[in-house]
Motif scaffolding. Structure first.
Motif, PDB file in Angstrom:
ATOM      1  N   SER A 125       0.824  -1.210   0.000  1.00  0.00           N
ATOM      2  CA  SER A 125       0.000   0.000   0.000  1.00  0.00           C
ATOM      3  C   SER A 125       0.858   1.259   0.000  1.00  0.00           C
ATOM      4  N   TRP A 126       2.041   1.183   0.618  1.00  0.00           N
ATOM      5  CA  TRP A 126       2.941   2.337   0.636  1.00  0.00           C
ATOM      6  C   TRP A 126       3.344   2.730  -0.788  1.00  0.00           C
ATOM      7  N   ALA A 127       3.539   1.757  -1.654  1.00  0.00           N
ATOM      8  CA  ALA A 127       3.974   2.026  -3.027  1.00  0.00           C
ATOM      9  C   ALA A 127       2.844   2.575  -3.888  1.00  0.00           C
ATOM     10  N   ASN A 128       1.608   2.442  -3.409  1.00  0.00           N
ATOM     11  CA  ASN A 128       0.458   2.909  -4.180  1.00  0.00           C
ATOM     12  C   ASN A 128      -0.142   4.195  -3.628  1.00  0.00           C
ATOM     13  N   GLU A 129       0.569   4.821  -2.698  1.00  0.00           N
ATOM     14  CA  GLU A 129       0.131   6.123  -2.184  1.00  0.00           C
ATOM     15  C   GLU A 129       0.126   7.141  -3.319  1.00  0.00           C
ATOM     16  N   ALA A 130      -0.945   7.897  -3.453  1.00  0.00           N
ATOM     17  CA  ALA A 130      -1.080   8.874  -4.540  1.00  0.00           C
ATOM     18  C   ALA A 130      -0.280  10.128  -4.220  1.00  0.00           C
ATOM     19  N   LEU A 131       0.690  10.424  -5.097  1.00  0.00           N
ATOM     20  CA  LEU A 131       1.568  11.583  -4.916  1.00  0.00           C
ATOM     21  C   LEU A 131       1.852  12.217  -6.275  1.00  0.00           C
ATOM     22  N   PRO A 132       2.236  13.497  -6.302  1.00  0.00           N
ATOM     23  CA  PRO A 132       2.639  14.112  -7.573  1.00  0.00           C
ATOM     24  C   PRO A 132       3.839  13.375  -8.173  1.00  0.00           C
ATOM     25  N   LEU A 133       3.815  13.170  -9.472  1.00  0.00           N
ATOM     26  CA  LEU A 133       4.900  12.474 -10.163  1.00  0.00           C
ATOM     27  C   LEU A 133       6.226  13.184  -9.913  1.00  0.00           C
ATOM     28  N   LEU A 134       7.162  12.468  -9.308  1.00  0.00           N
ATOM     29  CA  LEU A 134       8.482  13.009  -8.964  1.00  0.00           C
ATOM     30  C   LEU A 134       8.360  14.304  -8.158  1.00  0.00           C
ATOM     31  N   GLY A 135       7.251  14.420  -7.439  1.00  0.00           N
ATOM     32  CA  GLY A 135       7.063  15.565  -6.568  1.00  0.00           C
ATOM     33  C   GLY A 135       6.535  16.812  -7.246  1.00  0.00           C
ATOM     34  N   ALA A 136       6.340  16.769  -8.566  1.00  0.00           N
ATOM     35  CA  ALA A 136       5.939  17.991  -9.267  1.00  0.00           C
ATOM     36  C   ALA A 136       4.920  17.780 -10.378  1.00  0.00           C
ATOM     37  N   GLY A 137       4.684  16.545 -10.797  1.00  0.00           N
ATOM     38  CA  GLY A 137       3.805  16.286 -11.933  1.00  0.00           C
ATOM     39  C   GLY A 137       2.406  15.895 -11.509  1.00  0.00           C
ATOM     40  N   PRO A 138       1.684  15.222 -12.391  1.00  0.00           N
ATOM     41  CA  PRO A 138       0.323  14.773 -12.067  1.00  0.00           C
ATOM     42  C   PRO A 138       0.350  13.734 -10.950  1.00  0.00           C
ATOM     43  N   VAL A 139      -0.768  13.571 -10.271  1.00  0.00           N
ATOM     44  CA  VAL A 139      -0.848  12.632  -9.155  1.00  0.00           C
ATOM     45  C   VAL A 139      -0.893  11.198  -9.682  1.00  0.00           C
ATOM     46  N   VAL A 140       0.043  10.388  -9.211  1.00  0.00           N
ATOM     47  CA  VAL A 140       0.146   8.985  -9.622  1.00  0.00           C
ATOM     48  C   VAL A 140       0.564   8.164  -8.397  1.00  0.00           C
ATOM     49  N   PRO A 141       0.450   6.845  -8.461  1.00  0.00           N
ATOM     50  CA  PRO A 141       0.973   6.026  -7.364  1.00  0.00           C
ATOM     51  C   PRO A 141       2.479   6.253  -7.197  1.00  0.00           C
ATOM     52  N   LEU A 142       2.952   6.167  -5.966  1.00  0.00           N
ATOM     53  CA  LEU A 142       4.370   6.389  -5.680  1.00  0.00           C
ATOM     54  C   LEU A 142       5.275   5.528  -6.542  1.00  0.00           C
ATOM     55  N   TRP A 143       4.874   4.261  -6.786  1.00  0.00           N
ATOM     56  CA  TRP A 143       5.753   3.369  -7.534  1.00  0.00           C
ATOM     57  C   TRP A 143       5.985   3.851  -8.963  1.00  0.00           C
ATOM     58  N   VAL A 144       5.056   4.619  -9.500  1.00  0.00           N
ATOM     59  CA  VAL A 144       5.249   5.159 -10.848  1.00  0.00           C
ATOM     60  C   VAL A 144       6.386   6.177 -10.844  1.00  0.00           C
ATOM     61  N   SER A 145       6.449   7.005  -9.808  1.00  0.00           N
ATOM     62  CA  SER A 145       7.556   7.960  -9.688  1.00  0.00           C
ATOM     63  C   SER A 145       8.883   7.220  -9.544  1.00  0.00           C
ATOM     64  N   LEU A 146       8.882   6.152  -8.748  1.00  0.00           N
ATOM     65  CA  LEU A 146      10.102   5.356  -8.591  1.00  0.00           C
ATOM     66  C   LEU A 146      10.534   4.759  -9.927  1.00  0.00           C
ATOM     67  N   ALA A 147       9.557   4.297 -10.697  1.00  0.00           N
ATOM     68  CA  ALA A 147       9.857   3.699 -12.002  1.00  0.00           C
ATOM     69  C   ALA A 147      10.394   4.732 -12.982  1.00  0.00           C
ATOM     70  N   VAL A 148       9.777   5.909 -13.012  1.00  0.00           N
ATOM     71  CA  VAL A 148      10.215   6.957 -13.939  1.00  0.00           C
ATOM     72  C   VAL A 148      11.625   7.429 -13.596  1.00  0.00           C
ATOM     73  N   ALA A 149      11.912   7.585 -12.310  1.00  0.00           N
ATOM     74  CA  ALA A 149      13.254   7.998 -11.900  1.00  0.00           C
ATOM     75  C   ALA A 149      14.277   6.941 -12.296  1.00  0.00           C
ATOM     76  N   ASP A 150      13.948   5.678 -12.062  1.00  0.00           N
ATOM     77  CA  ASP A 150      14.831   4.576 -12.417  1.00  0.00           C
ATOM     78  C   ASP A 150      15.066   4.528 -13.924  1.00  0.00           C
ATOM     79  N   TRP A 151      13.989   4.720 -14.681  1.00  0.00           N
ATOM     80  CA  TRP A 151      14.069   4.710 -16.145  1.00  0.00           C
ATOM     81  C   TRP A 151      14.955   5.849 -16.645  1.00  0.00           C
TER      82      TRP A 151
END
Length: 202
Positions: free
Chosen positions: A154-180
């Protein structure tokens, strides 16, 4: 087999180092493992250029075996929130590595007759994208919770702005985008050692 032993050892070192360093955070969105894991594509591409796709696939298989061993060990080590490696992480990691690396080998071989930089760059960019998508989706996406119901992500699916500044997405999406983003950057930088290593070995 002896001729590809350096590649096997290099791949094993990358996999082991990445499995260790992924436990340590780098900033808010990354771990230190994000900076070592992309080197696996460099190892695969050098082996492909010098010895061909069959040899590169053997190096990938060796890396996969080492990765499975690391995952098995990780499941036995307890961290603050449970095992360091969960079933979802182990499954995501293994499938991502094998799929992305074999795809890298196939694309590289298809493009090997072009400009020297085209095959390693294209194969690594595609492979890195597939790797990131498979791993983070299997390991953390809420719809795949049935894979391991006891694992609370559930921690990875917390809704947050993408990389802290973009649209609201699950946290794991920000982690994936940063990794990518790290993978893509290193794909470009890896062209330098790729050129130097292949020139020396060929």
């Amino acid at each position: 087999m002896l001729r590809i032993l350096p590649g096997v050892l290099a791949m094993a070192a990358v996999v082991v180092a990445s499995n260790i360093l992924v436990q340590f955070l780098f900033g808010q969105w990354l771990t230190w493992g994000a900076f070592t894991y992309p080197l696996a594509f460099l190892v695969t591409d050098v082996m492909n250029r010098v010895y061909g796709p069959a040899a590169a696939r053997r190096v990938v298989a060796a890396g996969f075996a080492v990765g499975v061993a690391c995952s098995l060990i990780g499941t036995q080590i307890m961290g603050e929130f449970g095992p360091l490696v969960t079933l979802r992480i182990a499954l995501g990691s293994g499938l991502a590595f094998l799929t992305a690396q074999l795809l890298d080998v196939a694309i590289f071989d298809r493009l090997r007759e072009g400009a020297w930089w085209r095959a390693p760059l294209a194969s690594t960019l595609v492979g890195s994208t597939v790797d990131t998508a498979i791993f983070f989706t299997i390991a953390f996406a809420a719809p795949l919770a049935f894979i391991e119901p006891a694992n609370d992500v559930s921690w990875a699916n917390e809704a947050l702005p993408l990389l802290g500044a973009g649209p609201v997405v699950p946290l794991w999406v920000s982690l994936a985008v940063a990794d990518w983003g790290v993978k893509l950057t290193l794909a470009l930088l890896a062209l330098i050692p790729f050129r130097a290593l292949t020139a020396r070995m060929v």
